[in-house]
Each structure stands twice: as structure tokens, then as C-alpha cells.
Design an enzyme around this catalytic site. Structure first.
Site, PDB file in Angstrom:
ATOM      1  N   LYS A 108       1.348  -0.923   0.253  1.00  0.00           N
ATOM      2  CA  LYS A 108      -0.075   0.029  -0.103  1.00  0.00           C
ATOM      3  C   LYS A 108       0.752   1.482  -0.138  1.00  0.00           C
ATOM      4  O   LYS A 108       0.728   1.951  -0.339  1.00  0.00           O
ATOM      5  CB  LYS A 108      -1.253  -0.439   1.266  1.00  0.00           C
ATOM      6  CG  LYS A 108      -2.099  -1.022   0.775  1.00  0.00           C
ATOM      7  CD  LYS A 108      -3.322  -1.004   1.650  1.00  0.00           C
ATOM      8  CE  LYS A 108      -4.561  -1.773   1.976  1.00  0.00           C
ATOM      9  NZ  LYS A 108      -3.790  -2.801   2.156  1.00  0.00           N
TER      10      LYS A 108
HETATM   11  C1  LIG Z   1      -4.685  -4.177   1.027  1.00  0.00           C
HETATM   12  C2  LIG Z   1      -3.959  -5.823   1.185  1.00  0.00           C
HETATM   13  C3  LIG Z   1      -4.505  -7.146   0.130  1.00  0.00           C
HETATM   14  C4  LIG Z   1      -4.910  -6.273  -0.252  1.00  0.00           C
HETATM   15  O1  LIG Z   1      -5.382  -5.696  -1.503  1.00  0.00           O
HETATM   16  P1  LIG Z   1      -6.612  -4.911  -2.462  1.00  0.00           P
HETATM   17  O2  LIG Z   1      -6.332  -3.768  -3.135  1.00  0.00           O
HETATM   18  O3  LIG Z   1      -7.360  -4.854  -1.655  1.00  0.00           O
HETATM   19  O4  LIG Z   1      -7.517  -5.952  -3.263  1.00  0.00           O
HETATM   20  C5  LIG Z   1      -3.337  -7.564  -0.143  1.00  0.00           C
HETATM   21  N1  LIG Z   1      -2.265  -7.878   1.338  1.00  0.00           N
HETATM   22  C6  LIG Z   1      -2.278  -7.342   2.046  1.00  0.00           C
HETATM   23  C7  LIG Z   1      -0.464  -7.183   3.274  1.00  0.00           C
HETATM   24  C8  LIG Z   1      -3.037  -5.761   1.881  1.00  0.00           C
HETATM   25  O5  LIG Z   1      -2.241  -4.567   3.339  1.00  0.00           O
END
Ligand SMILES: *Cc1c(COP(=O)(O)O)cnc(C)c1O
Length: 428
Positions: A108
Site C-alpha cells: 500500500k
Molecule cells: C490491502 C492488502 C491486500 C489486498 O489488496 P486489495 O487491493 O484490497 O485487493 C493484500 N495484501 C496485503 C498485505 C494488503 O495490505
């Protein structure tokens, strides 16, 4: 470039970038999309990617945000992407794009850091407060994303005593423009308080507040860039082309950003939507019926989403053609027991520690015998309890994270009452 809501089918309400970014969700409840999908010059992408991630991202950002002066955009991109990204070859036919080398050790960071700097750039109406509620992980990504951005302050509400020590340290040791509030209540209380502020017209006429949630197009669009980078790294190290990319998915921002990259001309064969027990999208890909549900708790909890917001973007990107979507995206889902067994298998066979989310990517790759790579979305140390339960090994904490645990924490305690937060925001 203008941006339109997924629900504005006749394209009658164009938004400029700043308005779309500050609104987050479109007023009609849809998600913002660029008015047209720009076409990339892949030779150029490969040349830029060979220089650096930031060089490649400057080129791509210029196509999608063409109203922002190039020099400003370049400053945003170079400042946001000052950390490594690596395609790791774990074994013959098992490769993963590690997206967890940023400040919060999860993918993220790619969206949040870009958004933080773009908001700083686009904001010209005086001090702006980003208000966000978190159960742990989102708060740290947003805090780090906006850290030290001029003219912007971040107020994070988290349930005091109910987040992990690592998550708390990531939110409460930054200082500067980051204001953590330890709410005496649970995550639902935090969310309720934030909603109440956005509905409080009197407060909003006095204090400029906005959100930074994951569906914001400034977080979504830059997630398409690392698909290009992964492709270039994969092609240059394996000599092969047209990879399949496996995406551990929850709210589907990540996977739909990959679909955007493919629509721009990135030659990838297709995707695997790798999910845990929350399998509404894999089910949809089989039955063509979308049945949202309450989420169930799993070991890969950042993917515990029962009604993914980005499903609308998924449909928009295939132009509503479900057959085309099914041709490009395969579904996969697995149980907690399978996740634990996978983490153990990756460790025993390949001497590699995986976090539970990325392990779902490995499982899906193995299931389909994928010729390509999966995305690793978090560092194993962030989910060390799960990794340890599976392997009996402690995932070594990266230096920056352990240093953070030792730092002085500082936050303001807050009662779970609207009035207390209103006062706080007025005083800030
Ligand atoms: C947010 C997140 C996901 C999922 O990603 P999306 O874009 O919501 O599908 C997967 N793994 C981790 C570690 C995350 O923080």
C-alpha cells in the site's frame, strides 16, 4: 484528462483531477476512472525501467495525469518512490514481485506515498486535514504516505489497545504532521466518529477535511505502474514474454490496477485473482453471479472483504463484457489451513519466509502452474505470529521496524464521542 464515475454511463459529469481526488468516492456512489485509457510505448517503458522504477513511473504518470506540469509530477514520483522493488526468483518457475520494501513494509506504500505527495501538490486552499479511521494497517500506510507533506495534517483514529504493538508504533512515533488519536472503543466507534465529522456541515465550513481511503484514484492509478516494472524485470531475467500475474486480493484495487496496465498495452497474458475464504470474485468468475456477503476472518486479514468496492472498476475495465473478463482473470481461493501449509512449504522447500497474503499468491501460482509471477504484498515480519505458527521460525524484523518499536510513542487519548473529536479538530 478528465475523470468520470463508473456510474456516469453517459459521461455527463466530468471531474478535474483535484476535484476527483478530494471527493474520493464520486457523488453518485461510483468510483472514478480516467476518461480514456492512454496507450503506452512499450519500448519506452523498457528503456525507462532499465534506468529506475522512478524513471519508468514518471513516464507512466505523465500519460495518466497529463494536466499536471511534468516537473511537478517528476518531483512527486521521485520523492514517493525512493525505496527498492525486487523480482525475486525463489525457484525454477516460482518468481514473486516483492512490493514490501517501502516504509510500512506492505504494497500500500505505492499508492499512499504517491497520493500524499499529489494531495500536497493539488491542495491550494490552505491547511487540509486528512481524517481516517483504522483497525491497524491502513492508518500506518496513510500516516507514512502523508508524513511531512506541507499544508496537510493527518488525524488517525484507532482503537487504543486493540492494534498490534508494531501497528501502534508505526502510527504513533512519527510526530510532525501526524496526529494519532487513541480512541476508547473499538474500530466501529472510530469509523462512526469519522463518518459523523464528514456529515457535520458546521464543522466542515470551519475545518477542511478529506479522506484518503483506498478507492481514491490517486491511490489506485499508481498501483498500475509496478505491473510494468514486474513485466520488464521478468522478461529481462527469464527471456520469456506474456506472463500471467497472480494478485492476492481483497478489495481488488491491486488487481484492477493491473487490468488498467493491461488495457494500456502491457503485454500480460492475464491474471489470477488469488483470494482467501472471502471468495465472491472467484465465485463470480465461475457462475457470473455476484453475491456480496459479510466478510469472514482469516489469517490473511487484509484480504477479508465480502463486497469488494473495486468490483465496479473491474466491470468498467472490461466494458461490461463478462466473457472477456473471464478470459483474462481466473479465480482461486483457499482456506486458513492451506495458507499455513503453504507458508511452511515455501520455507521448507525454498528457504523463503512468506507472509500469509503472499502465500495465497504462491498457492494460486502452483495451482495453475502459472508462467509468470505473483505479487508479494507484505513483509513476513508484519505477520510474524502467522509465519511463526507455520514454520516455527521468527521472521527477522527489518532494522527500520525494530528501531520504530524502540521509539517514544505519543498519541492523544480520545473518548468515543462526537463532541470530543469536533473540539479536537477545531483546536488543531
Ligand atoms: C490491502 C492488502 C491486500 C489486498 O489488496 P486489495 O487491493 O484490497 O485487493 C493484500 N495484501 C496485503 C498485505 C494488503 O495490505
Amino acid at each position: 484528462m478528465k475523470y468520470y464515475s463508473t456510474r456516469d454511463k453517459s459521461k455527463s459529469h466530468p471531474f478535474n483531477l483535484a476535484d476527483a481526488a478530494f471527493a474520493g468516492l464520486a457523488p453518485d456512489g461510483g468510483l472514478f476512472m480516467p476518461e480514456r485509457i492512454p496507450v503506452v510505448d512499450m519500448a519506452r517503458v523498457e528503456t525507462e525501467a532499465a534506468k529506475s522504477y522512478a524513471d519508468m513511473a514518471c513516464y507512466l504518470a505523465g500519460l495518466l495525469f497529463d494536466d499536471v506540469p511534468a516537473a511537478d509530477l517528476e518531483r512527486v514520483v521521485r520523492d514517493a518512490y525512493d525505496f527498492p522493488i525486487e523480482l525475486h526468483h525463489i525457484a525454477e518457475n516460482y518468481s514473486t514481485l516483492e512490493l514490501f520494501h517501502g516504509p510500512t513494509y506492505a504494497f500500500k506504500d505505492f499508492g499512499a506515498r504517491f497520493m500524499g505527495r499529489m494531495v500536497g501538490l493539488l491542495n491550494n486552499g490552505g491547511p487540509l486535514t486528512i481524517l481516517t479511521a483504522t483497525s491497524g494497517d491502513t492508518g500506518s500506510a496513510v500516516a507514512h504516505g502523508f508524513y511531512d507533506v506541507e499544508g496537510v495534517r493527518v488525524v488517525i483514529l484507532y482503537p487504543e489497545g486493540k492494534v498490534s504493538p508494531l501497528q501502534e508504533a508505526q502510527m504513533t512515533t512519527l510526530g510532525k504532521n501526524i496526529y494519532p488519536l487513541g480512541v476508547k472503543g473499538n474500530f466501529d466507534d472510530c469509523q462512526r466518529l469519522v463518518k459523523a465529522m464528514f456529515c457535520n456541515e458546521e464543522l466542515r465550513s470551519q475545518v477542511r477535511i478529506t479522506s484518503a481511503n483506498s478507492i481514491n484514484l490517486l491511490r489506485w492509478i499508481p498501483q498500475s505502474f509496478y505491473y510494468f516494472y514486474g513485466y520488464c524485470a521478468w522478461k529481462s531475467t527469464t527471456g520469456r514474454d506474456m506472463p500471467v500475474v497472480v494478485v492476492p486480493s481483497g478489495n481488488y484495487g491491486n488487481l484492477t490496477a493491473g487490468m488498467l496496465a493491461r488495457s494500456m498495452g502491457l503485454p500480460i497474458k492475464g491474471f489470477v485473482a488469488a483470494s482467501n475464504a472471502n471468495d465472491v470474485v472467484p465465485k463470480f468468475l465461475l457462475t457470473e453471479k455476484y453475491y456480496p456477503r459479510a466478510s469472514v476472518r482469516t489469517l490473511a486479514n487484509a484480504m477479508d472483504v465480502g463486497d469488494p468496492s473495486n468490483f465496479e472498476r473491474m466491470m468498467a475495465l472490461c466494458g461490461g463484457d463478462v466473457a472477456a473478463l473471464k478470459g483474462a482473470v481466473k479465480g482461486f481461493s483457499c482456506s486458513d489451513d492451506e495458507i499455513l501449509a503453504a507458508i511452511n512449504e515455501i520455507y521448507e522447500r525454498y528457504d523463503y519466509l512468506s507472509d500469509p497474503h503472499s502465500a495465497v499468491g504462491y498457492l494460486a501460482s502452483k495451482h495453475y502452474g502459472v508462467d509468470g509471477f505473483w505479487l508479494s504484498t507484505a513483509h513476513a515480519a508484519k505477520f510474524s505470529e502467522v509465519t511463526k505458527a507455520a514454520t516455527m521460525q521468527d521472521a527477522p524484523l527489518p532494522d527500520k521496524l525494530s528501531a520504530m518499536l524502540d521509539k517514544q510513542r505519543s498519541f492523544e487519548p480520545m473518548e468515543a464521542e462526537d463532541g470530543a473529536l469536533v473540539d479536537y479538530l477545531r483546536r488543531l
